[in-house]
Design a protein around this motif. Structure first.
Motif, short mmCIF file in Angstrom:
data_model
loop_
_atom_site.label_atom_id
_atom_site.label_comp_id
_atom_site.label_asym_id
_atom_site.label_seq_id
_atom_site.Cartn_x
_atom_site.Cartn_y
_atom_site.Cartn_z
N LEU A 176 0.85 -1.17 0.12
CA LEU A 176 0.07 -0.07 -0.17
C LEU A 176 0.97 1.25 0.11
CD1 LEU A 176 -2.76 -1.06 2.76
CD2 LEU A 176 -3.04 -0.86 0.27
N GLU A 177 0.49 2.25 -0.74
CA GLU A 177 1.39 3.49 -0.89
C GLU A 177 0.67 4.54 -0.05
OE1 GLU A 177 0.35 5.44 -4.93
OE2 GLU A 177 -0.39 3.27 -5.16
N ILE A 178 1.41 5.75 -0.04
CA ILE A 178 0.88 6.84 0.96
C ILE A 178 -0.08 7.57 -0.37
CG2 ILE A 178 1.49 8.93 1.70
CD1 ILE A 178 4.09 7.72 2.50
N ILE A 179 -1.14 7.75 0.35
CA ILE A 179 -2.19 8.33 -0.47
C ILE A 179 -2.43 9.68 -0.13
CG2 ILE A 179 -4.60 8.36 -1.33
CD1 ILE A 179 -2.91 6.25 -2.37
N GLU B 117 -7.14 15.78 0.17
CA GLU B 117 -7.47 16.93 0.72
C GLU B 117 -7.54 17.15 2.18
OE1 GLU B 117 -8.26 19.68 -1.74
OE2 GLU B 117 -7.08 18.08 -2.58
N TRP B 118 -7.25 15.89 2.79
CA TRP B 118 -7.06 15.63 4.25
C TRP B 118 -5.78 14.97 4.60
CZ3 TRP B 118 -10.66 18.66 6.50
CH2 TRP B 118 -11.67 19.12 6.04
N THR B 119 -5.84 14.33 5.82
CA THR B 119 -4.51 13.68 6.36
C THR B 119 -4.38 12.70 5.28
OG1 THR B 119 -5.14 14.39 8.53
CG2 THR B 119 -3.59 12.49 8.19
N SER B 120 -3.05 12.40 4.94
CA SER B 120 -2.60 11.03 4.26
C SER B 120 -2.71 9.92 4.94
CB SER B 120 -1.10 11.39 3.77
OG SER B 120 -0.94 12.71 3.01
N TYR B 121 -2.84 8.82 4.10
CA TYR B 121 -2.98 7.54 4.68
C TYR B 121 -2.54 6.59 3.75
CZ TYR B 121 -6.83 7.13 1.34
OH TYR B 121 -7.60 7.17 -0.02
N ARG B 122 -2.37 5.35 4.02
CA ARG B 122 -1.95 4.38 3.37
C ARG B 122 -3.05 3.49 2.71
NH1 ARG B 122 3.59 3.15 2.16
NH2 ARG B 122 4.99 3.99 3.83
N GLY B 123 -2.80 3.37 1.30
CA GLY B 123 -4.02 2.67 0.67
C GLY B 123 -3.45 2.74 -0.89
N SER B 124 -4.43 2.61 -1.78
CA SER B 124 -4.29 2.41 -3.30
C SER B 124 -5.44 3.45 -3.92
CB SER B 124 -4.09 1.20 -3.61
OG SER B 124 -4.04 1.23 -5.03
N LEU C 257 -10.54 1.50 1.22
CA LEU C 257 -9.61 0.69 1.94
C LEU C 257 -8.47 1.83 2.62
CD1 LEU C 257 -8.36 -2.65 1.08
CD2 LEU C 257 -6.63 -1.03 1.54
N ALA C 258 -8.18 1.57 3.74
CA ALA C 258 -7.05 2.54 4.27
C ALA C 258 -6.67 2.36 5.59
CB ALA C 258 -7.67 4.05 4.35
N VAL C 259 -5.19 2.44 5.59
CA VAL C 259 -4.52 2.30 6.87
C VAL C 259 -4.36 3.65 7.61
CG1 VAL C 259 -2.80 1.27 8.12
CG2 VAL C 259 -3.64 0.07 6.31
N ARG C 260 -4.60 4.00 8.64
CA ARG C 260 -4.34 5.30 9.42
C ARG C 260 -3.81 4.87 10.77
NH1 ARG C 260 -9.35 6.18 6.58
NH2 ARG C 260 -9.07 7.85 5.16
N ASP C 261 -3.35 5.68 11.55
CA ASP C 261 -2.56 5.83 12.72
C ASP C 261 -3.28 4.86 13.86
OD1 ASP C 261 -4.23 7.78 13.27
OD2 ASP C 261 -2.94 9.10 14.20
N THR C 262 -4.51 5.01 13.83
CA THR C 262 -5.20 4.22 14.73
C THR C 262 -6.08 3.32 14.41
OG1 THR C 262 -6.82 6.17 15.00
CG2 THR C 262 -5.00 6.36 16.33
N VAL D 58 -6.13 -6.49 4.80
CA VAL D 58 -5.12 -5.51 5.01
C VAL D 58 -4.01 -6.17 6.08
CG1 VAL D 58 -4.60 -3.40 5.83
CG2 VAL D 58 -6.80 -3.66 4.56
N ILE D 59 -2.85 -5.81 5.61
CA ILE D 59 -1.61 -6.49 6.39
C ILE D 59 -0.87 -5.37 7.03
CG2 ILE D 59 0.16 -7.83 6.26
CD1 ILE D 59 -1.22 -9.74 4.23
N GLU D 60 -0.74 -5.34 8.24
CA GLU D 60 0.22 -4.63 8.83
C GLU D 60 1.33 -5.56 9.46
OE1 GLU D 60 -0.29 -0.73 12.00
OE2 GLU D 60 -1.65 -2.42 12.12
#
Length: 547
Positions: A417-420, A423-430, A436-441, A455-457
């Protein structure tokens, strides 16, 4: 001095001396948001001064000041701007308004409307003096709340056109004046990129943002990315957090949050920050330093005053620990005051020192850190922390090594997953897999064409040895169920078949790892639509031989 700058972009130009190294930066300035333009009583100026605010962020109403084109009457604004200046508090004026004299009362977008706005801002500096206040152009322009009309069709491009026009006007009429730009809600990297590409960065003397978030610990990485982006478009400019704060149910929690945020902002080189707000408001009833009547101080006021009077005068906080889940900040470089917090490390203090909470109240000596920040103050003291063995923390090191993020569809290969940026806080996704998104919490999963996307961390071990994993996972409100699978090098070692709003706790699960081994924390949507969202916190600990 304010100078017109050519609209040239180069990746080779680096920042000037005040924007690169944190050494030598001006003193960090801590201010507060007010709403005198909206009718707040001016006796609150004395309350802001008593708390130590060095600046206040407020507005000047354009439509009330210019009722006839080209004629400006500042008598309304004078009622609060002049007392602020006399009190030694510098007004930081944010421009968000519109004027029915231009563009039908919509956000200025035409040549005439933009010129009218530029003339108004120049008139502000002419009336009050460039040395007495600062103007910020833009307030949360990435949202839909503060712009109207054709301007909204290309907000970054139109905002860049506005600041270029203001820059040109000030260079002619008020060459000593400076403008701070954008005031975005969050650090919205794609908006900044488009704004910089349109020439906005080069027309501004500073860049502003509103870093609203639950955890200040995730802020530094985003600020560093913004600095790098500025370098690519002509060089770093000073940064301003023109609003920061948090909605908390318990006012007693505000001092810890404020202290962490101020320390993270100041240590990252931010020039100035404004707490939102001086008093509680009917629509934001629990964010003030004072209760709504302005007479009663809240716990946050103690924290604000302690920072202003005791800590920040010693110098900007500097990070003194490289442990992943520990924060040790020294104020200045004279070994007089430290802020510390983190996960379980043992605190060692050499020299006579006193311990304080974030409200400035004395507390007993602390031996083991928690995520509640404390201050250690003395003379020629040394503060160190012995590691609790935490080598990876999903919050403190979000978007950093040794973590990586991947997606898997049944029958398909893994894909990073790349950094997306958006218009708001960036996240990991595609780009093709939203939402689908990975955020800090939190992690949001999805189904496409009836197929679940996993989704795999991933944690990757740097050294061989014995490790332990601790963590919790729970679904967010109204989320469909999901499944957690924990793998060591693809082999399942633990799982929770059905996550719910009751946390699934993993308590000290031990593994022997070789260098390069991976632990995958795999989340799978199990509901019909795949609309699954999970909050989590994961820590990986390196165990000593005794353990």
């Amino acid at each position: 001095m304010h100078i017109l700058r050519p609209l040239l972009l180069t990746s080779m130009m680096l920042a000037g001396p005040e924007a690169s190294a944190e050494q030598g930066l001006p003193t960090f300035r801590l201010g507060v948001q007010t709403h005198f333009e909206q009718g707040w009583p001016t006796h609150l100026i004395d309350r802001a001064a008593d708390l130590g605010a060095v600046s206040v962020r407020d507005e000047i109403n354009w439509r009330k000041t210019e009722t006839t084109k080209g004629i400006y009457d500042f008598s309304v604004a004078d009622q609060y701007i002049e007392p602020l200046i006399e009190a030694g508090i510098k007004p930081f004026i944010v421009f968000t308004g519109r004027n029915p004299l231009y563009d039908g009362g919509q956000t200025p977008y035409s040549d005439e409307g933009i010129a009218g706005l530029a003339n108004f801002i120049s008139a502000i500096y002419t009336h009050y003096g460039a040395e007495n206040l600062t103007v910020e152009i833009g307030n949360e322009v990435n949202s839909d709340d503060f712009v109207t009309g054709p301007f909204a069709e290309d907000k970054p491009g139109n905002l860049a056109a506005v600041v270029r026009a203001v820059d040109e006007k000030l260079a002619q009429d008020n060459p000593g004046a400076e403008i701070v730009c954008t005031g975005l809600n969050t650090i919205a990297m794609e908006f900044y990129r488009d704004f910089f590409r349109a020439g906005g960065l080069l027309a501004c003397d500073g860049i502003s943002f509103h870093p609203y978030r639950d955890f200040p610990e995730t802020l530094r990485v985003e600020i560093d990315r913004l600095k790098h982006l500025m370098q690519l478009f002509g060089g770093e400019k000073p940064l301003y957090a023109t609003e920061f704060g948090i909605w908390l149910d318990d006012p007693e929690d505000a001092p810890d949050y404020m202290s962490k945020m101020v320390i993270e902002l100041a240590s990252a080189g931010v020039r100035e920050a404004h707490w939102y707000a001086l008093t509680d408001e009917p629509w934001w009833p629990n964010m003030g330093l004072l209760e709504e009547d302005g007479s009663t101080e809240k716990p946050a006021a103690d924290a604000f005053r302690f920072l202003q009077e005791t800590l920040l005068p010693l110098g900007r906080p500097v990070l003194r620990s490289d442990l992943p889940s520990v924060r040790v900040f020294e104020f200045g470089s004279d070994s007089k005051a430290y802020a510390v917090w983190g996960v379980g490390g043992r605190l060692k203090v050499d020299g006579a020192a006193e311990f304080f909470d974030t409200r400035g109240r004395p507390i007993d000596r602390v031996e083991v850190l928690t995520e509640t920040p404390i201050y250690v103050i003395g003379d020629n003291i040394e503060v160190t922390v012995a590691s609790a063995g935490v080598v990876a923390d999903s919050l403190y090191q979000f978007n950093q090594s040794p973590w990586s993020y991947l997606v898997l569809r049944a029958g398909k290969s893994l894909r990073p997953l790349e950094i997306i940026d958006w218009e708001w806080t960036s996240y990991r996704g595609s780009p093709d897999l939203a939402p689908l998104a990975v955020r800090d919490t939190s992690i949001t999963m999805a189904r496409f064409h009836g197929k679940p996307y996993h989704v795999i961390e991933r944690f990757t071990a740097n050294e061989p040895g014995a490790y332990a994993v601790e963590g919790w996972w729970k679904t967010t409100e109204d989320s469909e169920p999901s499944r957690l699978i924990i793998r060591h090098n693809r082999k399942i070692v633990a799982e929770a078949p059905r996550l719910s709003s009751d946390p699934y706790d993993l308590d000290h699960f031990e593994l022997i790892l070789e260098a390069g081994d991976v632990i995958d924390f795999e989340l799978v949507p199990t509901g019909h639509s795949g609309d699954s969202s999970v909050r989590r916190r994961i820590q990986v600990l390196r165990l000593s031989a005794e353990e």
